[in-house]
Structures are given as C-alpha cells and as structure tokens.
Scaffold this active site. Sequence first.
Site, PDB file in Angstrom:
ATOM      1  N   LYS A 175       0.845  -1.197   0.000  1.00  0.00           N
ATOM      2  CA  LYS A 175       0.000   0.000   0.000  1.00  0.00           C
ATOM      3  C   LYS A 175       0.886   1.255   0.000  1.00  0.00           C
ATOM      4  O   LYS A 175       2.101   1.166   0.256  1.00  0.00           O
ATOM      5  CB  LYS A 175      -0.913  -0.037   1.231  1.00  0.00           C
ATOM      6  CG  LYS A 175      -0.191  -0.219   2.541  1.00  0.00           C
ATOM      7  CD  LYS A 175      -1.057  -0.951   3.562  1.00  0.00           C
ATOM      8  CE  LYS A 175      -0.365  -0.973   4.906  1.00  0.00           C
ATOM      9  NZ  LYS A 175      -0.961  -1.939   5.829  1.00  0.00           N
ATOM     10  N   TYR A 191      18.068  28.303  11.969  1.00  0.00           N
ATOM     11  CA  TYR A 191      16.872  29.029  12.429  1.00  0.00           C
ATOM     12  C   TYR A 191      16.760  29.005  13.953  1.00  0.00           C
ATOM     13  O   TYR A 191      17.028  27.986  14.588  1.00  0.00           O
ATOM     14  CB  TYR A 191      15.609  28.383  11.866  1.00  0.00           C
ATOM     15  CG  TYR A 191      15.281  28.786  10.450  1.00  0.00           C
ATOM     16  CD1 TYR A 191      15.085  30.121  10.114  1.00  0.00           C
ATOM     17  CD2 TYR A 191      15.138  27.822   9.461  1.00  0.00           C
ATOM     18  CE1 TYR A 191      14.768  30.482   8.809  1.00  0.00           C
ATOM     19  CE2 TYR A 191      14.819  28.169   8.159  1.00  0.00           C
ATOM     20  CZ  TYR A 191      14.630  29.503   7.844  1.00  0.00           C
ATOM     21  OH  TYR A 191      14.314  29.857   6.567  1.00  0.00           O
TER      22      TYR A 191
HETATM   23  C1  LIG Z   1      -0.170  -2.835   6.456  1.00  0.00           C
HETATM   24  C2  LIG Z   1      -0.750  -4.171   6.692  1.00  0.00           C
HETATM   25  C3  LIG Z   1       0.080  -5.302   6.693  1.00  0.00           C
HETATM   26  C4  LIG Z   1       1.581  -5.215   6.617  1.00  0.00           C
HETATM   27  O1  LIG Z   1       2.060  -4.776   7.849  1.00  0.00           O
HETATM   28  P1  LIG Z   1       3.643  -4.635   8.165  1.00  0.00           P
HETATM   29  O2  LIG Z   1       3.686  -4.335   9.605  1.00  0.00           O
HETATM   30  O3  LIG Z   1       4.104  -3.496   7.311  1.00  0.00           O
HETATM   31  O4  LIG Z   1       4.290  -5.907   7.797  1.00  0.00           O
HETATM   32  C5  LIG Z   1      -0.525  -6.551   6.833  1.00  0.00           C
HETATM   33  N1  LIG Z   1      -1.867  -6.662   6.960  1.00  0.00           N
HETATM   34  C6  LIG Z   1      -2.687  -5.587   6.969  1.00  0.00           C
HETATM   35  C7  LIG Z   1      -4.144  -5.794   7.140  1.00  0.00           C
HETATM   36  C8  LIG Z   1      -2.157  -4.314   6.850  1.00  0.00           C
HETATM   37  O5  LIG Z   1      -2.958  -3.261   6.879  1.00  0.00           O
END
Ligand SMILES: *Cc1c(COP(=O)(O)O)cnc(C)c1O
Length: 383
Positions: free
Chosen positions: A51, A271
């Site tokens: 994702k 800054y």
């Molecule tokens: C993001 C996600 C994963 C992967 O998680 P990681 O901690 O990045 O390995 C797996 N299952 C679901 C439902 C997720 O939303």
Amino acid sequence: MTHSAAPAPARAAHYAGGAAKLTIDLTALRSNWSYLNDKVGNSCTCAVVMKANAYGTGAKVVGKTLYHTGARVFFVALPEEGIELRKELPHAEIYILNGLFRGREKIYYDFNLKPVLSSLEEITEWSVFAQSLTEDLPAALHFDTGMHRLGMSVEDALKTVGSPHFLKGIAVDLVMSHLACADTPGHELNIKQLDRFRRVCELFPNARKSLSNSAGMFLGADYHFDMVRPGIALYGGNPVPGGSNPMLPVAHILAEIISLREVPQGDPVGYGASRVAQRKSRIATISAGYADGLHRLVGSSDDQPNGARVYIGGRFAPIFGRVSMDMIAVDVTDIPQEHLSRGAPVEIMGAHVNVDELANFAQTIPYELLCSLGARYTRHYKR
Ligand SMILES: *Cc1c(COP(=O)(O)O)cnc(C)c1O
C-alpha cells in the site's frame, strides 16, 4: 517578443539537478522477500503488502520485481493502487485491504481486484453485485479479533456461515485478521487474537487463512497459517523490534554538501539560533530538509542536543541545529578534510543510518518515514 524554446534535453540524466537521490536496492528487496518466503516454508504463501506506493519505494517496480522473484499475492489499500498494479501484473492476485468502497463494485470487477470484505454491509453489496452478473466473485473476509479497526466480529462470522444466503455469489478464498501488537511479542493481545482467529477459521474450512504482518511472522509458526502478509520488513524495517534486524536495507538516500563554513565557538547555527557551537566548528550544509521527509524532530538544539546523524566519509556526523525545508546543517569538525567538499555525497539513510534509527529520532515509525519521503527525490532502482 519571441519565445525561443530551449533545446530539448537529449537525456534527462545529463541535466540531473541537485535533488537528493533515493536509491531503491532491488537486490536487497528480492533477498528480503526470499528470506521471509523461506522462513514460512512451502505450505505457506508469502504475500506482499505494498500500500501507499509500496511504502514510498515505488509500487510498479516493486510489484514487478517481486512477481519475478516468485510472489503471486499482493495487498494494496485502495482500488486506485490495485488498478495501477494490475497494469503491471496481469496475472497476480490483488486484494484491496480497505475493503469494498460503496458503489464501486464495477471497478473491482473490471480490474479483477478482490475486496477484503469487512462488514455484513460490504458482503451484501458484493453478493448482490455478483448475483447481477450471474457469476461467483472472489473476496477475502476480514474478522476483528481484537484490534477494533476493521473486520467483522466473531458473532458476525457465525451469522454469515449460519445463513448461506449472505455469501451467495461470493467465492471466499481468504479469511484474515490483523494483529494489533505483533511488534510487542509479550503482549497478551497476541495470544487472544490467535485464539479468536482459530475459532473463526473453523467456520471456513475451505478458505486460505492469514493473520500475520511482518512482526507477526516472528511470533512463531502458530501465527503463519496459509499466508503471511509482510510489508515493512520487505522494505528493510526491523520486524523484531529490540532485536538485531534480519532484513537488508532497501531505501538509500544520498544528498550533497552545498556549502561549508567555520563557525566560531559561541556562535549559533540555523533558524532560531537554537544550537550554539561549543567549540570552533566546521559546519556542512546539506541539500535535504523536511520537504524531503527529514522530519524537524531529527534536528538538534542546545536543549535537545541529541539529534540524528548522517554518514560522511566513513564516519557519523550529527545534525546541528534545526532542520530547514530544504537543508540541514551537520557538524563535520571530526570528519577528515578530504571528504569535505562542495558536491560530496552524504548518506542520510541507508546501510549506515538505518530507517529504524532515523524514524526513532523523528519520534515515529519506519512506516511513516518511508511513506513521507515525498516527490522531490530523483528515484533510482539498483538492480
Ligand atoms: C499494512 C498491513 C500489513 C503489513 O504490515 P507490516 O507491519 O508493514 O508488515 C498486513 N496486513 C494488513 C491488514 C495491513 O494493513
């Protein structure tokens, strides 16, 4: 007035500007997937969670690379991400984790995307749509075993299987849940979620089962079931927090020194004049800042002198003062002179400054750090 067009660049690379360089090491990525795939053995499928543009690393290239390495099942969050991936991978299984968005059934159908159905409402919508087509449509069912974010309750699971009309037209090919505390192995919720998930699984003898993300895979074989869903570990994040990281770094950021100066003892840098030189110091200004995802928390001040560090010429050097939009200052007093020149490369993240360390300084997690690297980088893929 005439507008004479500038000659078109023959090759963009000849005109490479000063943007920090984000290199994605595809050999490391492949090796990470293979390591996790070997870990779960032949009876368990190692999927790929990608994702948010594959956690900032580039969904198209990551998808193609891991497909060619052997991965066949991919998870994204949104239908748009699924459509982009489908163009690259005509034969992959693609699941949409955020479920069936209301009224968008046709998109899923047209691009052969499988929704991860998370409520009786979503099930009903997908079922009605499938019946209108007179063909069975695949989907995953997501159950809430304790995280309380997405997914149906165990009671809903009983209701679903108790009244077969609920699932009419749906070919359930995956039953899944998600762990809330997998990165805390001793947390009591892990075993509770495992028990509840097992109860749900009994109701769906014919579907594949999946519970674990990256960290979950390291809780033991009990947590593997038929499919695991690693994300962050593929991109080099540590799936065993506190322990040594078995994964190879994938994202490498290099930026250039654009300026060097001597700062007298007692003078401030950056800054807010928030960091004062305690000795006569040599300061390098590097062309990368919070617009490039270097969160302001990685900077330092006299009150908070422990900022993050970068890697120059074989040594670490601390970020000195606040992070600007496009720059950081680094104390390079202890770096040998031959490594310090305008144009010299500096590792912001990579083999020495690992993503977990940098995220820690930013008081965040590697997930957020990678996702927020931004659009300004020139991206390179090392094969
Ligand atoms: C993001 C996600 C994963 C992967 O998680 P990681 O901690 O990045 O390995 C797996 N299952 C679901 C439902 C997720 O939303």
